[in-house]
Write a protein that holds these residues in place. Structure first.
Motif, PDB file in Angstrom:
ATOM      1  N   LEU A  66      17.224  52.377   4.557  1.00  0.00           N
ATOM      2  CA  LEU A  66      16.216  53.282   5.129  1.00  0.00           C
ATOM      3  C   LEU A  66      16.427  53.447   6.627  1.00  0.00           C
ATOM      4  O   LEU A  66      15.873  54.346   7.254  1.00  0.00           O
ATOM      5  CB  LEU A  66      14.813  52.730   4.859  1.00  0.00           C
ATOM      6  CG  LEU A  66      14.336  52.744   3.408  1.00  0.00           C
ATOM      7  CD1 LEU A  66      13.084  51.900   3.251  1.00  0.00           C
ATOM      8  CD2 LEU A  66      14.074  54.157   2.938  1.00  0.00           C
ATOM      9  N   SER A  67      17.218  52.538   7.209  1.00  0.00           N
ATOM     10  CA  SER A  67      17.535  52.656   8.637  1.00  0.00           C
ATOM     11  C   SER A  67      18.566  53.761   8.874  1.00  0.00           C
ATOM     12  O   SER A  67      18.831  54.121  10.018  1.00  0.00           O
ATOM     13  CB  SER A  67      18.097  51.327   9.152  1.00  0.00           C
ATOM     14  OG  SER A  67      19.380  51.113   8.607  1.00  0.00           O
ATOM     15  N   PHE A  68      19.161  54.276   7.794  1.00  0.00           N
ATOM     16  CA  PHE A  68      20.250  55.261   7.856  1.00  0.00           C
ATOM     17  C   PHE A  68      21.442  54.715   8.648  1.00  0.00           C
ATOM     18  O   PHE A  68      22.277  55.478   9.126  1.00  0.00           O
ATOM     19  CB  PHE A  68      19.807  56.588   8.494  1.00  0.00           C
ATOM     20  CG  PHE A  68      18.853  57.391   7.653  1.00  0.00           C
ATOM     21  CD1 PHE A  68      18.589  57.048   6.335  1.00  0.00           C
ATOM     22  CD2 PHE A  68      18.236  58.525   8.164  1.00  0.00           C
ATOM     23  CE1 PHE A  68      17.706  57.789   5.553  1.00  0.00           C
ATOM     24  CE2 PHE A  68      17.348  59.269   7.389  1.00  0.00           C
ATOM     25  CZ  PHE A  68      17.089  58.900   6.092  1.00  0.00           C
ATOM     26  N   ALA A  69      21.503  53.403   8.809  1.00  0.00           N
ATOM     27  CA  ALA A  69      22.567  52.821   9.623  1.00  0.00           C
ATOM     28  C   ALA A  69      23.296  51.703   8.889  1.00  0.00           C
ATOM     29  O   ALA A  69      24.065  50.969   9.487  1.00  0.00           O
ATOM     30  CB  ALA A  69      21.987  52.292  10.923  1.00  0.00           C
ATOM     31  N   TRP A 125      16.853  60.935  -3.552  1.00  0.00           N
ATOM     32  CA  TRP A 125      15.965  61.309  -4.665  1.00  0.00           C
ATOM     33  C   TRP A 125      15.057  62.475  -4.335  1.00  0.00           C
ATOM     34  O   TRP A 125      14.690  63.251  -5.198  1.00  0.00           O
ATOM     35  CB  TRP A 125      15.095  60.098  -5.065  1.00  0.00           C
ATOM     36  CG  TRP A 125      15.881  58.958  -5.589  1.00  0.00           C
ATOM     37  CD1 TRP A 125      17.176  58.997  -5.990  1.00  0.00           C
ATOM     38  CD2 TRP A 125      15.439  57.610  -5.752  1.00  0.00           C
ATOM     39  NE1 TRP A 125      17.578  57.747  -6.399  1.00  0.00           N
ATOM     40  CE2 TRP A 125      16.529  56.878  -6.259  1.00  0.00           C
ATOM     41  CE3 TRP A 125      14.234  56.951  -5.521  1.00  0.00           C
ATOM     42  CZ2 TRP A 125      16.440  55.520  -6.542  1.00  0.00           C
ATOM     43  CZ3 TRP A 125      14.147  55.603  -5.812  1.00  0.00           C
ATOM     44  CH2 TRP A 125      15.239  54.894  -6.314  1.00  0.00           C
ATOM     45  N   SER A 149       9.899  62.454  -6.405  1.00  0.00           N
ATOM     46  CA  SER A 149       8.720  62.432  -5.545  1.00  0.00           C
ATOM     47  C   SER A 149       8.746  61.296  -4.533  1.00  0.00           C
ATOM     48  O   SER A 149       7.824  61.154  -3.738  1.00  0.00           O
ATOM     49  CB  SER A 149       7.462  62.304  -6.412  1.00  0.00           C
ATOM     50  OG  SER A 149       7.497  61.085  -7.118  1.00  0.00           O
ATOM     51  N   VAL A 150       9.786  60.471  -4.568  1.00  0.00           N
ATOM     52  CA  VAL A 150       9.862  59.368  -3.595  1.00  0.00           C
ATOM     53  C   VAL A 150      10.392  59.930  -2.274  1.00  0.00           C
ATOM     54  O   VAL A 150      11.593  60.067  -2.077  1.00  0.00           O
ATOM     55  CB  VAL A 150      10.771  58.224  -4.113  1.00  0.00           C
ATOM     56  CG1 VAL A 150      10.908  57.142  -3.054  1.00  0.00           C
ATOM     57  CG2 VAL A 150      10.194  57.630  -5.378  1.00  0.00           C
ATOM     58  N   LYS A 151       9.459  60.278  -1.386  1.00  0.00           N
ATOM     59  CA  LYS A 151       9.883  60.949  -0.155  1.00  0.00           C
ATOM     60  C   LYS A 151      10.653  60.024   0.779  1.00  0.00           C
ATOM     61  O   LYS A 151      11.384  60.496   1.639  1.00  0.00           O
ATOM     62  CB  LYS A 151       8.690  61.565   0.557  1.00  0.00           C
ATOM     63  CG  LYS A 151       7.606  60.580   0.955  1.00  0.00           C
ATOM     64  CD  LYS A 151       6.422  61.322   1.544  1.00  0.00           C
ATOM     65  CE  LYS A 151       5.243  60.395   1.733  1.00  0.00           C
ATOM     66  NZ  LYS A 151       4.043  61.095   2.172  1.00  0.00           N
ATOM     67  N   ALA A 152      10.493  58.715   0.582  1.00  0.00           N
ATOM     68  CA  ALA A 152      11.197  57.776   1.448  1.00  0.00           C
ATOM     69  C   ALA A 152      12.685  57.713   1.120  1.00  0.00           C
ATOM     70  O   ALA A 152      13.466  57.181   1.895  1.00  0.00           O
ATOM     71  CB  ALA A 152      10.588  56.384   1.313  1.00  0.00           C
ATOM     72  N   LYS A 210      18.286  65.482   8.375  1.00  0.00           N
ATOM     73  CA  LYS A 210      18.644  64.303   9.171  1.00  0.00           C
ATOM     74  C   LYS A 210      19.410  63.276   8.333  1.00  0.00           C
ATOM     75  O   LYS A 210      20.305  62.587   8.813  1.00  0.00           O
ATOM     76  CB  LYS A 210      17.351  63.687   9.697  1.00  0.00           C
ATOM     77  CG  LYS A 210      17.532  62.596  10.712  1.00  0.00           C
ATOM     78  CD  LYS A 210      16.162  62.084  11.159  1.00  0.00           C
ATOM     79  CE  LYS A 210      16.275  60.876  12.035  1.00  0.00           C
ATOM     80  NZ  LYS A 210      14.950  60.296  12.316  1.00  0.00           N
ATOM     81  N   TYR A 228      17.536  46.832   6.879  1.00  0.00           N
ATOM     82  CA  TYR A 228      16.286  46.087   7.117  1.00  0.00           C
ATOM     83  C   TYR A 228      16.285  44.795   6.298  1.00  0.00           C
ATOM     84  O   TYR A 228      16.827  44.753   5.190  1.00  0.00           O
ATOM     85  CB  TYR A 228      15.068  46.920   6.702  1.00  0.00           C
ATOM     86  CG  TYR A 228      14.826  48.158   7.528  1.00  0.00           C
ATOM     87  CD1 TYR A 228      15.102  48.205   8.888  1.00  0.00           C
ATOM     88  CD2 TYR A 228      14.291  49.303   6.932  1.00  0.00           C
ATOM     89  CE1 TYR A 228      14.852  49.355   9.629  1.00  0.00           C
ATOM     90  CE2 TYR A 228      14.040  50.453   7.676  1.00  0.00           C
ATOM     91  CZ  TYR A 228      14.330  50.468   9.018  1.00  0.00           C
ATOM     92  OH  TYR A 228      14.085  51.601   9.750  1.00  0.00           O
ATOM     93  N   GLN A 234      19.971  53.907  -3.699  1.00  0.00           N
ATOM     94  CA  GLN A 234      19.692  52.667  -2.965  1.00  0.00           C
ATOM     95  C   GLN A 234      20.928  52.159  -2.235  1.00  0.00           C
ATOM     96  O   GLN A 234      20.922  51.047  -1.706  1.00  0.00           O
ATOM     97  CB  GLN A 234      19.192  51.590  -3.929  1.00  0.00           C
ATOM     98  CG  GLN A 234      17.889  51.958  -4.611  1.00  0.00           C
ATOM     99  CD  GLN A 234      17.583  51.006  -5.751  1.00  0.00           C
ATOM    100  OE1 GLN A 234      16.978  49.975  -5.553  1.00  0.00           O
ATOM    101  NE2 GLN A 234      18.017  51.359  -6.942  1.00  0.00           N
ATOM    102  N   LEU A 268      26.599  46.589   7.570  1.00  0.00           N
ATOM    103  CA  LEU A 268      26.028  47.167   8.797  1.00  0.00           C
ATOM    104  C   LEU A 268      24.525  46.877   8.898  1.00  0.00           C
ATOM    105  O   LEU A 268      24.063  45.867   8.370  1.00  0.00           O
ATOM    106  CB  LEU A 268      26.337  48.669   8.888  1.00  0.00           C
ATOM    107  CG  LEU A 268      27.839  49.024   8.900  1.00  0.00           C
ATOM    108  CD1 LEU A 268      28.031  50.518   8.855  1.00  0.00           C
ATOM    109  CD2 LEU A 268      28.535  48.420  10.100  1.00  0.00           C
ATOM    110  N   PHE A 269      23.739  47.774   9.515  1.00  0.00           N
ATOM    111  CA  PHE A 269      22.340  47.434   9.790  1.00  0.00           C
ATOM    112  C   PHE A 269      21.397  47.853   8.650  1.00  0.00           C
ATOM    113  O   PHE A 269      21.127  49.037   8.445  1.00  0.00           O
ATOM    114  CB  PHE A 269      21.884  48.070  11.099  1.00  0.00           C
ATOM    115  CG  PHE A 269      20.434  47.803  11.402  1.00  0.00           C
ATOM    116  CD1 PHE A 269      19.943  46.505  11.386  1.00  0.00           C
ATOM    117  CD2 PHE A 269      19.560  48.836  11.682  1.00  0.00           C
ATOM    118  CE1 PHE A 269      18.602  46.239  11.641  1.00  0.00           C
ATOM    119  CE2 PHE A 269      18.213  48.587  11.946  1.00  0.00           C
ATOM    120  CZ  PHE A 269      17.740  47.286  11.915  1.00  0.00           C
TER     121      PHE A 269
END
Lengths: 256, 409
Positions: free
Chosen positions: B358-361, B199, B192-195, B288, B15, B354, B12-13
Motif C-alpha cells: 500500500l506504500s506503492f514502494a 482490484w 469495491s476495495v478502493k484501497a 497514481k 508496511y 497483494q 523494498l518498503f
C-alpha cells in the motif's frame, strides 16, 4: 397425514424462518450497555502527530505492544514508526524494521549504507489507525464485528469477528492485521480502555518528545483541537475519502 | 504465528502489518463460484433458450452445478480464521458489506438450483417410488428416500408434467440473472476495495461473470467428455470396439461438444476482450498507482499474466477450438487449458492484487505452502486447494446415486 402442496410450503417456510432466528436475537441489551457501545457524542477523539518532534526512539511502539498485549516479538504492531531518508539524487528510501520498536540505531537502510553528505533530509513518521470518519473497514465487515463508536473510535469485537480479512484488505493505511493469539482482526483503538477513563493512550504517555497527542475535536479549548483548527496540518491518503482523523504536523509529501 | 508470515516475503518498503492475507483459498473461492454459475448458465441454454442439442449436457450441467454449490462455500470456510463463527454472517448480516450479501444471494441461488432439479426429476422420483413399492421384498431405505424426495407429488399425468416443464423453464430463466449476480458480486467483493489499486475497477464484476461462464462451460464439457469416454470404454470392453452402440455414444459426444464449444468460444471472446479493455484503460488513465501496477504486470508477474493466463490459458485454446474439424482430443486439451487460464486469472487478481505494498514502494511475494506442517499450511496450501477442487466430483458421484443425470431419459 393429508397436506396440500400449498400447506406444505407454508409450513416449510415458517419452519425455516423459525430455525433461522438465532437465540441471541432474543437477548435484551440494557440501556447502560447500549450507551457504552456507542460512546459519547460530545467527544470526537482525534490524534495529532508532530513529525518534527519524532526522533524514532520506538518508545511508543514498545509501550503499545505491552499495553495492548500484542506479542512483543511478532512482526505486527498496532502502531509503528517509519524512517525516511532523502538523498541528493532525489531518491527517497524508507524503512521500519520491527515496526521501529527498537529505534533506528543502525544508519543503514535495508542494508544499504548512505554517506551523511549525500543526505538532504531525514525524518521519522509515526503511524497508527486513523479512526476514519467514514471507515472502509466498518463498511466491509460482513458481521458488524468492526464498528464505530459515537465518539469516532473504530473498535473490533473479538468475540464476533470471523477472521475473513476483508477489513484488512479495505484499509488503505495497512494498519490492520490478524492477532497472532486471538486469530481475529486487530488494530489500534486509541487505547479506548484508557481514554474513556480520562487517561492518555499508552503511546502518548510513552513519548518523551511530545510527538504524539490525543484530543477531543468537539472541545474548542482542547490544545490539540486548537492546533488542528489553526495550524497547517495534513492527513494521510486523503484521496480514498475515508476522512482520516490522525492529523500530522510537518508531513512531507514523500510520506506514503 | 502471524497469519501470512509463512508464505510472504517482502521486498523494498512494505508496511509492517502487510502480508499476503488472502491466499490460495481466496483464489479458489471465485474459481469455484465461477464454475457453479457457469455450469448453471450452460444448463439454462437448453431449458430457457431451447437449444435441444444440448439436452444431455444441460441435465448433467444442472446436477453438476448442484455438486459445485456447497464447494463455493468451502474455500471461505477454509480461509476464515474463526471458521466456527462463519454462521455469524447469516445471524448479523451487515448489509454494507459485499461478503454479507453472499449468504442471501447464495441461498437464493441454491434454492433455485434445488427446486429446478426437483422439477426436472420429480417424474423420476414418482416412478421410482412406484417401482420400489411394487417389489415383493419391499423398498427399504431407498423407498423412504425417494418418498421424501417426491414430497407427496406422485401425479405423472401429462398435465402435471407440463406444469413441471413450465416450472423448470421459469426457474432456469430466473436462475440466469441470479447466477450472474452470484458471480458478479464475487467480482464486486474485489472491485469495491478502493484501497487496492489492482482490484478497484467497476469492470471487475463483469469480467468475473464472463470468465465464470467460460470456466463453467469448460468444466461441464470436460467432465462430460470424460464420462462419455468412460461409457465408450466400458461398452467397447463388453461388446467389442466395432459395436454400433460404441459409435452411437461417440457420435452423440462429438455433436454435443461441437455445439457447446461454439458457446464457449463466444464467451471466451467476451472475457478476453473485457480483461484487455481493463488493462488498456488502466494504462491509458495512468492513475497514481499505475507505476507500481505496471511494474507488477509487465515485470514481476509477466509470466503469470501474459504467458500463462493470456497465452496458454486464452489464446492457445481459442485457436484450438477455432480450427476446423474439431476432435475430442483437441477439445480436451483446449478445455484443460481454458480451466487453467481462468484459474490463473483468479490467481493474478487475488495474489497479484497483494503483490505490491500500500506504500506503492515495495513488493510482496507469495510462496504457496506445498507440504503442510500445520492446520493452517494445510488449509491455505496446495493440499487444501486440491481438497476443494476434488470435492465437487465426490458430491456429483453421490448425487448421481439418487438423481441419474447421465442415464435417465
Amino acid at each position: 397425514m393429508a397436506s396440500s402442496r400449498r400447506q406444505f410450503l407454508k409450513k416449510a417456510l415458517a419452519g425455516t424462518l423459525a430455525g433461522a432466528l438465532p437465540l441471541s436475537a432474543l437477548r435484551f441489551v440494557s440501556p447502560a450497555e447500549a450507551r457504552a457501545s456507542i460512546g459519547n457524542a460530545a467527544t470526537r477523539w482525534v490524534f495529532l502527530v508532530d513529525t518534527t518532534r519524532c526522533v524514532g526512539c520506538g518508545f511508543c511502539v514498545r509501550a503499545c505492544k505491552r499495553e495492548n498485549e500484542v506479542p512483543y516479538d511478532v512482526p505486527v504492531s498496532r502502531t509503528w514508526v517509519e524512517r525516511y531518508v532523502v538523498t541528493r539524487d532525489g531518491v527517497t528510501r524508507a524503512d521500519s524494521p520491527n515496526a521501529g520498536r527498537d529505534g533506528f540505531t543502525d544508519p543503514r537502510i535495508r542494508g544499504e549504507s548512505i554517506p551523511n553528505e549525500a543526505i538532504t533530509k531525514a525524518f521519522f513518521v509515526p503511524k497508527l489507525c486513523n479512526q476514519c470518519e467514514t471507515p472502509a473497514c466498518v463498511q466491509v465487515c460482513p458481521v458488524g464485528a468492526t464498528y464505530q463508536t459515537n465518539d469516532g473510535v473504530v473498535l473490533v469485537d473479538r468475540s464476533w469477528c470471523i477472521g475473513c480479512g476483508y477489513c484488512i484488505m479495505a484499509c488503505p493505511y495497512g494498519v490492520r492485521f490478524f492477532h497472532p493469539v486471538h486469530k481475529v482482526a486487530e488494530k489500534c483503538n486509541f487505547c479506548y480502555h484508557r481514554i474513556t477513563k480520562g487517561l492518555e493512550t499508552a503511546c502518548v504517555a510513552a513519548c518523551p518528545f511530545g510527538a504524539r497527542r490525543i484530543g477531543n475535536l468537539r472541545n474548542e479549548a482542547d490544545p490539540v483541537t486548537r492546533t488542528i483548527m489553526t495550524e497547517r496540518v495534513a492527513v494521510l491518503k486523503d484521496e480514498y475519502g475515508t476522512k482520516p482523523q490522525v492529523y500530522y504536523i510537518g508531513l512531507d509529501e514523500r510520506v506514503r | 504465528m502471524v497469519h501470512g508470515l509463512e508464505w510472504t516475503t517482502k521486498d523494498l518498503f512494505v508496511y509492517p502489518n502487510e502480508f499476503i492475507y488472502w491466499s490460495i483459498q481466496i483464489v479458489m473461492y471465485p474459481y469455484m463460484t465461477g464454475l457453479v454459475a457457469g455450469a448453471f448458465v450452460l444448463s439454462s441454454l437448453y431449458h430457457v433458450f431451447g437449444q435441444k442439442d444440448l439436452k444431455d449436457m444441460a441435465r448433467f450441467s444442472l446436477v453438476f452445478s448442484l455438486a459445485l454449490l456447497p464447494v463455493a462455500l468451502m474455500p471461505l470456510m477454509f480461509h476464515l480464521q474463526q471458521p466456527l463463527r462463519g454462521i455469524n454472517v447469516m445471524m448479523t448480516p451487515h448489509f454494507t458489506s459485499a461478503i454479507a450479501a453472499f449468504g442471501i444471494v447464495f441461498s437464493t441461488y441454491g434454492l433455485i438450483v434445488v427446486s429446478e432439479i426437483w422439477f426436472v426429476y420429480r417424474e423420476y422420483f414418482a416412478n421410482q417410488v412406484r417401482v420400489l413399492e411394487g417389489r415383493p421384498e419391499g423398498g427399504g431405505l431407498k423407498l423412504l428416500g425417494y418418498r421424501l424426495l417426491a414430497m407427496g407429488a406422485y401425479d405423472t399425468s401429462d398435465a402435471a408434467l407440463a406444469k413441471d416443464h413450465k416450472a423448470v423453464k421459469i426457474l432456469a430463466g430466473v436462475g440466469i440473472p441470479v447466477a450472474c449476480f452470484l458471480h458478479g458480486y464475487a467480482g464486486f467483493i474485489f472491485g469495491s476495495v478502493k484501497a487496492n489499486a489492482l482490484w478497484m475497477s467497476p469492470l471487475m464484476p463483469v469480467i468475473f461473470i464472463m470468465s465464470a461462464v467460460v470456466s463453467g462451460i469448460a468444466l461441464c464439457m470436460l467432465t462430460y467428455i470424460v464420462i462419455m469416454e468412460w461409457k465408450k470404454l466400458t461398452t467397447s470392453l463388453a461388446r467389442g470396439r466395432g459395436d454400433t452402440s460404441v459409435q452411437a455414444i461417440g457420435g452423440v459426444e462429438i455433436d454435443v461438444i461441437t455445439k457447446a464449444s461454439r458457446y464457449l468460444l463466444g464467451f471466451l471472446v467476451a472475457a478476453i476482450t473485457l480483461e484487455i479493455l481493463d488493462l488498456v484503460f488502466r494504462g491509458y488513465t495512468a492513475m497514481k498507482s499505475w507505476d507500481i501496477l505496471r511494474s507488477v504486470m509487465y515485470g514481476k508477474d509477466f509470466l503469470n499474466i501474459f504467458v500463462l493466463q493470456y497465452g496458454l490459458g486464452n489464446l492457445v485454446p481459442f485457436f484450438l477450438l477455432l480450427l476446423g474439424r474439431l476432435t475430442i482430443r483437441r477439445t480436451l486439451l483446449a478445455l484443460v487449458l481454458i480451466l487453467f487460464g481462468v484459474f490463473m486469472m483468479r490467481w493474478n487478481v487475488v495474489i497479484g492484487g497483494q503483490a505490491f505494498s500500500l506504500s506503492f514502494a515495495g513488493y510482496m511475494h507469495y510462496h504457496l505452502p506445498l507440504l503442510p506442517h500445520s492446520l493452517e499450511t494445510y488449509k491455505e496450501g496446495l493440499l487444501g486447494a486440491l481438497t476443494v477442487a476434488a470435492t465437487p466430483f465426490v458430491l456429483f458421484w453421490l448425487i448421481n446415486k439418487v438423481v441419474p443425470s447421465l442415464r435417465y431419459e
